[in-house]
Design a protein around this motif. Structure first.
Motif, PDB file in Angstrom:
ATOM      1  N   MET A   1    -104.206  -2.616  -7.401  1.00  0.00           N
ATOM      2  CA  MET A   1    -104.955  -3.768  -6.491  1.00  0.00           C
ATOM      3  C   MET A   1    -105.833  -3.291  -5.817  1.00  0.00           C
ATOM      4  SD  MET A   1    -103.348  -6.745  -4.312  1.00  0.00           S
ATOM      5  CE  MET A   1    -101.936  -6.715  -5.139  1.00  0.00           C
ATOM      6  N   ILE A   2    -107.111  -3.973  -5.544  1.00  0.00           N
ATOM      7  CA  ILE A   2    -108.036  -3.544  -4.495  1.00  0.00           C
ATOM      8  C   ILE A   2    -107.494  -4.193  -3.165  1.00  0.00           C
ATOM      9  CG2 ILE A   2    -110.340  -4.122  -3.537  1.00  0.00           C
ATOM     10  CD1 ILE A   2    -111.180  -4.359  -6.514  1.00  0.00           C
ATOM     11  N   HIS A   3    -107.482  -3.378  -2.227  1.00  0.00           N
ATOM     12  CA  HIS A   3    -107.186  -3.814  -0.836  1.00  0.00           C
ATOM     13  C   HIS A   3    -108.207  -3.919   0.082  1.00  0.00           C
ATOM     14  CE1 HIS A   3    -104.256  -4.034   2.434  1.00  0.00           C
ATOM     15  NE2 HIS A   3    -103.361  -4.043   1.646  1.00  0.00           N
ATOM     16  N   TYR A   4    -108.176  -5.065   0.828  1.00  0.00           N
ATOM     17  CA  TYR A   4    -109.226  -5.520   1.446  1.00  0.00           C
ATOM     18  C   TYR A   4    -109.372  -5.317   2.963  1.00  0.00           C
ATOM     19  CZ  TYR A   4    -111.100  -7.460  -2.742  1.00  0.00           C
ATOM     20  OH  TYR A   4    -111.660  -7.637  -4.093  1.00  0.00           O
ATOM     21  N   HIS A   5    -107.924  -4.902   3.465  1.00  0.00           N
ATOM     22  CA  HIS A   5    -107.714  -4.723   4.559  1.00  0.00           C
ATOM     23  C   HIS A   5    -108.572  -3.969   5.634  1.00  0.00           C
ATOM     24  CE1 HIS A   5    -105.210  -5.645   8.421  1.00  0.00           C
ATOM     25  NE2 HIS A   5    -105.046  -4.015   8.342  1.00  0.00           N
ATOM     26  N   ASN A   6    -109.350  -4.548   6.663  1.00  0.00           N
ATOM     27  CA  ASN A   6    -110.138  -4.077   7.499  1.00  0.00           C
ATOM     28  C   ASN A   6    -111.600  -3.740   6.806  1.00  0.00           C
ATOM     29  OD1 ASN A   6    -108.999  -4.139  10.416  1.00  0.00           O
ATOM     30  ND2 ASN A   6    -107.868  -2.330   9.818  1.00  0.00           N
ATOM     31  N   LYS A   7    -111.944  -4.299   5.839  1.00  0.00           N
ATOM     32  CA  LYS A   7    -112.927  -4.075   5.032  1.00  0.00           C
ATOM     33  C   LYS A   7    -114.040  -5.096   5.824  1.00  0.00           C
ATOM     34  CE  LYS A   7    -111.728  -1.603   1.095  1.00  0.00           C
ATOM     35  NZ  LYS A   7    -112.189  -0.274   1.663  1.00  0.00           N
ATOM     36  N   LYS A   8    -115.177  -4.695   5.848  1.00  0.00           N
ATOM     37  CA  LYS A   8    -116.488  -5.806   6.286  1.00  0.00           C
ATOM     38  C   LYS A   8    -117.307  -5.898   5.257  1.00  0.00           C
ATOM     39  CE  LYS A   8    -115.658  -4.095  11.133  1.00  0.00           C
ATOM     40  NZ  LYS A   8    -116.377  -3.667  12.195  1.00  0.00           N
TER      41      LYS A   8
ATOM     42  N   VAL B   1    -105.212 -12.418  -3.096  1.00  0.00           N
ATOM     43  CA  VAL B   1    -105.709 -11.666  -4.048  1.00  0.00           C
ATOM     44  C   VAL B   1    -104.802 -11.152  -5.077  1.00  0.00           C
ATOM     45  CG1 VAL B   1    -106.368  -9.115  -3.997  1.00  0.00           C
ATOM     46  CG2 VAL B   1    -106.622 -10.461  -2.020  1.00  0.00           C
ATOM     47  N   ASP B   2    -105.423 -11.081  -6.245  1.00  0.00           N
ATOM     48  CA  ASP B   2    -104.528 -10.916  -7.426  1.00  0.00           C
ATOM     49  C   ASP B   2    -104.490  -9.476  -8.003  1.00  0.00           C
ATOM     50  OD1 ASP B   2    -106.895 -10.472  -9.206  1.00  0.00           O
ATOM     51  OD2 ASP B   2    -106.706 -12.429 -10.067  1.00  0.00           O
ATOM     52  N   GLU B   3    -103.804  -9.259  -9.204  1.00  0.00           N
ATOM     53  CA  GLU B   3    -103.794  -7.841  -9.335  1.00  0.00           C
ATOM     54  C   GLU B   3    -105.020  -7.185  -9.767  1.00  0.00           C
ATOM     55  OE1 GLU B   3    -100.788  -5.983 -10.219  1.00  0.00           O
ATOM     56  OE2 GLU B   3     -99.745  -7.523  -9.115  1.00  0.00           O
ATOM     57  N   ALA B   4    -106.330  -7.751 -10.020  1.00  0.00           N
ATOM     58  CA  ALA B   4    -107.569  -7.140 -10.425  1.00  0.00           C
ATOM     59  C   ALA B   4    -108.428  -7.332  -9.298  1.00  0.00           C
ATOM     60  CB  ALA B   4    -108.099  -8.205 -11.607  1.00  0.00           C
ATOM     61  N   GLY B   5    -107.951  -7.721  -8.025  1.00  0.00           N
ATOM     62  CA  GLY B   5    -108.518  -7.825  -6.940  1.00  0.00           C
ATOM     63  C   GLY B   5    -109.635  -9.261  -6.453  1.00  0.00           C
ATOM     64  N   THR B   6    -109.438 -10.004  -7.529  1.00  0.00           N
ATOM     65  CA  THR B   6    -109.970 -11.267  -7.503  1.00  0.00           C
ATOM     66  C   THR B   6    -109.415 -11.966  -6.222  1.00  0.00           C
ATOM     67  OG1 THR B   6    -110.607 -11.336  -9.760  1.00  0.00           O
ATOM     68  CG2 THR B   6    -110.636 -13.455  -8.593  1.00  0.00           C
ATOM     69  N   ILE B   7    -110.208 -12.681  -5.480  1.00  0.00           N
ATOM     70  CA  ILE B   7    -109.945 -13.528  -4.289  1.00  0.00           C
ATOM     71  C   ILE B   7    -109.968 -14.895  -4.531  1.00  0.00           C
ATOM     72  CG2 ILE B   7    -110.381 -13.956  -1.936  1.00  0.00           C
ATOM     73  CD1 ILE B   7    -111.539 -11.183  -1.757  1.00  0.00           C
ATOM     74  N   THR B   8    -108.989 -15.523  -4.511  1.00  0.00           N
ATOM     75  CA  THR B   8    -109.017 -17.089  -4.532  1.00  0.00           C
ATOM     76  C   THR B   8    -108.780 -17.672  -3.267  1.00  0.00           C
ATOM     77  OG1 THR B   8    -108.486 -17.270  -6.510  1.00  0.00           O
ATOM     78  CG2 THR B   8    -108.177 -19.291  -5.653  1.00  0.00           C
ATOM     79  N   MET B   9    -109.563 -18.515  -2.505  1.00  0.00           N
ATOM     80  CA  MET B   9    -109.573 -18.839  -1.096  1.00  0.00           C
ATOM     81  C   MET B   9    -110.002 -20.235  -0.825  1.00  0.00           C
ATOM     82  SD  MET B   9    -113.019 -17.075   0.565  1.00  0.00           S
ATOM     83  CE  MET B   9    -113.020 -15.655  -0.407  1.00  0.00           C
ATOM     84  N   SER B  10    -109.617 -20.861   0.372  1.00  0.00           N
ATOM     85  CA  SER B  10    -110.305 -21.899   0.815  1.00  0.00           C
ATOM     86  C   SER B  10    -110.818 -21.633   2.307  1.00  0.00           C
ATOM     87  CB  SER B  10    -109.238 -23.040   1.082  1.00  0.00           C
ATOM     88  OG  SER B  10    -108.545 -23.318  -0.091  1.00  0.00           O
ATOM     89  N   TYR B  11    -112.132 -22.252   2.550  1.00  0.00           N
ATOM     90  CA  TYR B  11    -112.575 -21.923   3.832  1.00  0.00           C
ATOM     91  C   TYR B  11    -112.982 -23.289   4.530  1.00  0.00           C
ATOM     92  CZ  TYR B  11    -116.749 -22.915   1.006  1.00  0.00           C
ATOM     93  OH  TYR B  11    -117.840 -23.517  -0.091  1.00  0.00           O
ATOM     94  N   HIS B  12    -113.159 -23.092   5.892  1.00  0.00           N
ATOM     95  CA  HIS B  12    -113.611 -24.322   6.881  1.00  0.00           C
ATOM     96  C   HIS B  12    -114.491 -23.619   7.738  1.00  0.00           C
ATOM     97  CE1 HIS B  12    -109.610 -23.291   8.547  1.00  0.00           C
ATOM     98  NE2 HIS B  12    -110.246 -23.246   9.753  1.00  0.00           N
ATOM     99  N   GLN B  13    -115.439 -24.385   8.115  1.00  0.00           N
ATOM    100  CA  GLN B  13    -116.468 -23.925   9.377  1.00  0.00           C
ATOM    101  C   GLN B  13    -116.713 -24.911   9.876  1.00  0.00           C
ATOM    102  OE1 GLN B  13    -118.185 -21.585   6.295  1.00  0.00           O
ATOM    103  NE2 GLN B  13    -119.946 -23.052   5.724  1.00  0.00           N
ATOM    104  N   VAL B  14    -117.786 -24.572  11.094  1.00  0.00           N
ATOM    105  CA  VAL B  14    -118.286 -25.512  11.862  1.00  0.00           C
ATOM    106  C   VAL B  14    -119.698 -24.981  12.165  1.00  0.00           C
ATOM    107  CG1 VAL B  14    -118.146 -26.843  14.083  1.00  0.00           C
ATOM    108  CG2 VAL B  14    -115.964 -26.437  13.145  1.00  0.00           C
ATOM    109  N   ASP B  15    -120.592 -26.214  11.924  1.00  0.00           N
ATOM    110  CA  ASP B  15    -122.091 -25.553  12.188  1.00  0.00           C
ATOM    111  C   ASP B  15    -122.424 -26.123  13.508  1.00  0.00           C
ATOM    112  OD1 ASP B  15    -122.845 -28.450  12.218  1.00  0.00           O
ATOM    113  OD2 ASP B  15    -123.873 -28.413  10.279  1.00  0.00           O
ATOM    114  N   PRO B  16    -123.365 -25.748  13.977  1.00  0.00           N
ATOM    115  CA  PRO B  16    -124.078 -25.888  15.373  1.00  0.00           C
ATOM    116  C   PRO B  16    -124.246 -27.323  15.584  1.00  0.00           C
ATOM    117  CG  PRO B  16    -125.277 -24.131  14.415  1.00  0.00           C
ATOM    118  CD  PRO B  16    -124.609 -24.937  13.093  1.00  0.00           C
TER     119      PRO B  16
END
Length: 112
Positions: free
Chosen positions: A1-8, A53-68
């Motif tokens: 599995m790909i590990h994303y911890h502390n990656k930018k 994150v699944d076994e292949a490193g694919t990320i499934t996510m939700s996001y929310h954000q506030v614009d200016p």
């Protein structure tokens, strides 16, 4: 599995209906299969993503954000990794707004 911890990751490109700009930097954190991130830029006052994150490193996510202008924007995203020749990760994202016009788009992020 790909590990994303502390990656930018930085934005390479996005479709015109995307809200993030090139100055944005995503700093991922991961624990087990759980992934999260806080982000901000000129175009986003504050944003968060939360996913798995699944076994292949694919990320499934939700996001929310506030614009200016104070608008809260939400969406979902699936990011598929590609390992580059230099060992860095490129993420191919397919996303859809769950607010506003509910349009969909695509973005590419690369490990910074």
């Amino acid at each position: 599995m790909i590990h994303y911890h502390n990656k930018k990751f930085k934005l390479v490109r996005t479709t015109t209906n995307g809200a993030v700009s090139g100055d944005i930097l995503f700093h991922y954190q991961q624990q087990g299969r759980l992934l999260w991130c806080s982000y901000r830029s000129e175009s986003i006052l504050m944003g968060h993503l939360l996913g798995t994150v699944d076994e292949a490193g694919t990320i499934t996510m939700s996001y929310h954000q506030v614009d200016p202008s104070g608008e809260i924007m939400t969406g979902t995203c699936r990011s598929t990794p590609e390992i580059l020749a230099n060992g860095k990760i490129r993420l191919h994202e397919k996303w859809q707004w769950t607010s506003g016009d509910e349009s969909s788009g695509a973005s590419v992020l690369e490990e910074y």
